[in-house]
Motif scaffolding. Structure first.
Motif, PDB file in Angstrom:
ATOM      1  N   TYR A  95       0.904  -1.102   0.010  1.00 23.61           N
ATOM      2  CA  TYR A  95       0.011   0.146   0.196  1.00 23.61           C
ATOM      3  C   TYR A  95       0.816   1.240   0.089  1.00 23.61           C
ATOM      4  CZ  TYR A  95      -3.981  -2.942   1.092  1.00 23.61           C
ATOM      5  OH  TYR A  95      -5.022  -3.606   1.149  1.00 23.61           O
ATOM      6  N   THR A  96       0.389   2.532  -0.201  1.00 21.06           N
ATOM      7  CA  THR A  96       1.195   3.704  -0.442  1.00 21.06           C
ATOM      8  C   THR A  96       0.398   4.611   0.590  1.00 21.06           C
ATOM      9  OG1 THR A  96       1.707   3.296  -2.652  1.00 21.06           O
ATOM     10  CG2 THR A  96       1.942   5.380  -1.792  1.00 21.06           C
ATOM     11  N   LEU A  97       1.042   5.168   1.491  1.00 18.41           N
ATOM     12  CA  LEU A  97       0.650   6.340   2.382  1.00 18.41           C
ATOM     13  C   LEU A  97       1.027   7.524   1.613  1.00 18.41           C
ATOM     14  CD1 LEU A  97      -0.287   7.673   4.989  1.00 18.41           C
ATOM     15  CD2 LEU A  97       2.175   7.350   5.826  1.00 18.41           C
ATOM     16  N   ARG A  98       0.186   8.283   0.984  1.00 20.45           N
ATOM     17  CA  ARG A  98       0.432   9.309   0.005  1.00 20.45           C
ATOM     18  C   ARG A  98       0.109  10.704   1.193  1.00 20.45           C
ATOM     19  NH1 ARG A  98      -1.143   9.234  -5.856  1.00 20.45           N
ATOM     20  NH2 ARG A  98       0.893   8.332  -5.735  1.00 20.45           N
ATOM     21  N   ILE A  99       1.349  11.727   0.855  1.00 20.52           N
ATOM     22  CA  ILE A  99       1.283  12.779   1.999  1.00 20.52           C
ATOM     23  C   ILE A  99       1.213  13.961   0.742  1.00 20.52           C
ATOM     24  CG2 ILE A  99       2.511  14.332   3.565  1.00 20.52           C
ATOM     25  CD1 ILE A  99       3.983  11.659   4.437  1.00 20.52           C
ATOM     26  N   THR A 100       0.352  14.884   0.866  1.00 17.86           N
ATOM     27  CA  THR A 100      -0.139  15.886   0.078  1.00 17.86           C
ATOM     28  C   THR A 100      -0.181  17.155   0.796  1.00 17.86           C
ATOM     29  OG1 THR A 100      -2.285  15.614  -0.050  1.00 17.86           O
ATOM     30  CG2 THR A 100      -1.023  14.509  -1.792  1.00 17.86           C
ATOM     31  N   THR A 101      -0.042  18.416   0.257  1.00 10.27           N
ATOM     32  CA  THR A 101      -0.100  19.695   0.579  1.00 10.27           C
ATOM     33  C   THR A 101      -1.402  20.395   0.253  1.00 10.27           C
ATOM     34  OG1 THR A 101       2.361  19.626   0.642  1.00 10.27           O
ATOM     35  CG2 THR A 101       1.038  21.799   1.146  1.00 10.27           C
ATOM     36  N   SER A 102      -2.228  20.831   0.979  1.00 11.07           N
ATOM     37  CA  SER A 102      -3.509  21.372   0.643  1.00 11.07           C
ATOM     38  C   SER A 102      -3.321  23.037   0.835  1.00 11.07           C
ATOM     39  CB  SER A 102      -4.620  20.933   1.688  1.00 11.07           C
ATOM     40  OG  SER A 102      -4.844  19.762   1.608  1.00 11.07           O
ATOM     41  N   ARG A 103      -2.512  23.423   1.890  1.00 13.92           N
ATOM     42  CA  ARG A 103      -2.313  24.727   2.075  1.00 13.92           C
ATOM     43  C   ARG A 103      -0.786  25.042   2.525  1.00 13.92           C
ATOM     44  NH1 ARG A 103      -2.174  27.793   6.390  1.00 13.92           N
ATOM     45  NH2 ARG A 103      -3.414  26.202   7.475  1.00 13.92           N
ATOM     46  N   CYS A 104      -0.107  26.062   1.998  1.00 11.76           N
ATOM     47  CA  CYS A 104       1.318  26.424   2.818  1.00 11.76           C
ATOM     48  C   CYS A 104       1.510  27.690   2.611  1.00 11.76           C
ATOM     49  CB  CYS A 104       2.400  25.820   1.995  1.00 11.76           C
ATOM     50  SG  CYS A 104       3.927  25.933   2.932  1.00 11.76           S
ATOM     51  N   ASP A 105       1.071  28.477   3.916  1.00 10.49           N
ATOM     52  CA  ASP A 105       1.598  29.858   4.108  1.00 10.49           C
ATOM     53  C   ASP A 105       2.899  30.184   4.714  1.00 10.49           C
ATOM     54  OD1 ASP A 105      -1.090  30.184   3.208  1.00 10.49           O
ATOM     55  OD2 ASP A 105      -1.961  30.033   5.256  1.00 10.49           O
ATOM     56  N   MET A 106       3.315  29.104   5.355  1.00  9.14           N
ATOM     57  CA  MET A 106       4.543  29.165   6.032  1.00  9.14           C
ATOM     58  C   MET A 106       5.165  27.814   6.216  1.00  9.14           C
ATOM     59  SD  MET A 106       6.094  31.146   9.361  1.00  9.14           S
ATOM     60  CE  MET A 106       7.956  31.785   9.290  1.00  9.14           C
ATOM     61  N   SER A 107       6.449  27.557   5.371  1.00 10.45           N
ATOM     62  CA  SER A 107       6.971  26.180   5.586  1.00 10.45           C
ATOM     63  C   SER A 107       7.094  25.587   7.159  1.00 10.45           C
ATOM     64  CB  SER A 107       8.208  26.064   4.994  1.00 10.45           C
ATOM     65  OG  SER A 107       7.940  26.047   3.648  1.00 10.45           O
ATOM     66  N   PRO A 108       6.787  24.413   7.358  1.00  7.62           N
ATOM     67  CA  PRO A 108       7.167  23.780   8.446  1.00  7.62           C
ATOM     68  C   PRO A 108       8.651  23.513   8.334  1.00  7.62           C
ATOM     69  CG  PRO A 108       5.893  22.092   7.221  1.00  7.62           C
ATOM     70  CD  PRO A 108       5.577  23.401   6.605  1.00  7.62           C
ATOM     71  N   ARG A 109       9.198  23.162   9.203  1.00  8.98           N
ATOM     72  CA  ARG A 109      10.808  22.609   9.134  1.00  8.98           C
ATOM     73  C   ARG A 109      10.880  21.161   8.961  1.00  8.98           C
ATOM     74  NH1 ARG A 109      14.620  24.744  13.040  1.00  8.98           N
ATOM     75  NH2 ARG A 109      16.145  23.624  11.798  1.00  8.98           N
ATOM     76  N   TYR A 110       9.948  20.287   9.782  1.00  2.00           N
ATOM     77  CA  TYR A 110      10.294  18.983   9.784  1.00  2.00           C
ATOM     78  C   TYR A 110       8.708  18.302   9.554  1.00  2.00           C
ATOM     79  CZ  TYR A 110      14.551  20.336  12.083  1.00  2.00           C
ATOM     80  OH  TYR A 110      15.621  20.841  12.286  1.00  2.00           O
ATOM     81  N   LEU A 111       8.685  17.291   8.919  1.00  2.00           N
ATOM     82  CA  LEU A 111       7.709  16.283   8.498  1.00  2.00           C
ATOM     83  C   LEU A 111       8.002  14.872   9.097  1.00  2.00           C
ATOM     84  CD1 LEU A 111       5.056  15.493   7.290  1.00  2.00           C
ATOM     85  CD2 LEU A 111       6.327  15.408   5.108  1.00  2.00           C
ATOM     86  N   ALA A 112       6.978  14.180   9.801  1.00  2.00           N
ATOM     87  CA  ALA A 112       7.561  12.924  10.042  1.00  2.00           C
ATOM     88  C   ALA A 112       6.361  12.118   9.791  1.00  2.00           C
ATOM     89  CB  ALA A 112       8.025  12.836  11.673  1.00  2.00           C
ATOM     90  N   TRP A 113       6.440  10.784   9.698  1.00  2.00           N
ATOM     91  CA  TRP A 113       5.417   9.664   9.706  1.00  2.00           C
ATOM     92  C   TRP A 113       5.717   8.654  10.256  1.00  2.00           C
ATOM     93  CZ3 TRP A 113       8.334  11.626   5.508  1.00  2.00           C
ATOM     94  CH2 TRP A 113       9.335  10.746   5.012  1.00  2.00           C
ATOM     95  N   ALA A 114       4.628   7.571  10.503  1.00  2.00           N
ATOM     96  CA  ALA A 114       4.801   6.292  11.036  1.00  2.00           C
ATOM     97  C   ALA A 114       3.537   5.432  10.810  1.00  2.00           C
ATOM     98  CB  ALA A 114       4.893   6.528  12.563  1.00  2.00           C
ATOM     99  N   TRP A 115       3.852   4.209  10.619  1.00  2.00           N
ATOM    100  CA  TRP A 115       2.725   3.284  10.350  1.00  2.00           C
ATOM    101  C   TRP A 115       3.068   1.856  10.964  1.00  2.00           C
ATOM    102  CZ3 TRP A 115       3.207  -1.255   7.846  1.00  2.00           C
ATOM    103  CH2 TRP A 115       4.480  -1.537   6.888  1.00  2.00           C
ATOM    104  N   TRP A 116       1.815   1.399  11.367  1.00  2.00           N
ATOM    105  CA  TRP A 116       1.906   0.044  12.377  1.00  2.00           C
ATOM    106  C   TRP A 116       0.677  -0.841  11.791  1.00  2.00           C
ATOM    107  CZ3 TRP A 116      -2.304  -1.486  15.182  1.00  2.00           C
ATOM    108  CH2 TRP A 116      -1.888  -2.795  16.094  1.00  2.00           C
ATOM    109  N   ARG A 117       0.966  -2.002  11.908  1.00  2.00           N
ATOM    110  CA  ARG A 117      -0.237  -3.004  11.476  1.00  2.00           C
ATOM    111  C   ARG A 117      -0.153  -4.089  12.673  1.00  2.00           C
ATOM    112  NH1 ARG A 117       1.642  -8.006   9.922  1.00  2.00           N
ATOM    113  NH2 ARG A 117       3.591  -7.931   8.870  1.00  2.00           N
ATOM    114  N   ALA A 118      -1.340  -4.505  13.000  1.00  2.00           N
ATOM    115  CA  ALA A 118      -1.753  -5.711  13.981  1.00  2.00           C
ATOM    116  C   ALA A 118      -1.078  -7.106  13.568  1.00  2.00           C
ATOM    117  CB  ALA A 118      -3.161  -5.888  14.342  1.00  2.00           C
ATOM    118  N   GLY A 119      -0.607  -7.710  14.608  1.00  2.00           N
ATOM    119  CA  GLY A 119       0.227  -9.031  14.238  1.00  2.00           C
ATOM    120  C   GLY A 119      -0.688 -10.138  13.807  1.00  2.00           C
TER     121      GLY A 119
END
Length: 119
Positions: A95-119
């Protein structure tokens, strides 16, 4: 999750501009049918942003695309610095986790992501 057992995480510096669209960031996730899956993104807001007390400087969203490219989950909330999806995959695969930008008035410095699935 930190060890990447049944999930993963990462991050990067992130810059966006109100006049320039940012290409989506795609994160692959190997998932299993009917195993609960949760994915999240988080980003910061510069305290120098004029509307800091009212809204984040950027609005990012996520969508999860199934192995065939169809959207299976989305999160597109407003006025926070995170998005979360929680779903049951209908089929095994990448599967693909797709990150998109809807609005950007001032840039964040950092972006992080995490994912987990049950065993």
């Amino acid at each position: 999750m930190v060890r990447g057992f049944r999930g993963g995480w990462n991050g990067q510096t992130f810059e966006c501009d109100a006049s320039t669209p940012v290409a989506p960031i795609d994160v692959p996730m190997t998932l299993v049918t009917n195993r609960r899956t949760r994915a999240v993104i988080v980003w910061d807001t510069d305290t120098n942003y004029d509307l800091y007390d009212e809204q984040p400087g950027a609005d990012l969203d996520i969508a999860v695309l199934g192995p065939t490219g169809t959207v299976v989950a989305t999160s597109a909330s407003l006025d926070n610095t995170y998005e979360i999806v929680d779903f049951l995959p209908a089929a095994d695969g990448v599967y693909t986790l797709r990150i998109t930008t809807s609005r950007c008035d001032m840039s964040p410095r950092y972006l992080a992501w995490a994912w987990w699935r049950a065993g």
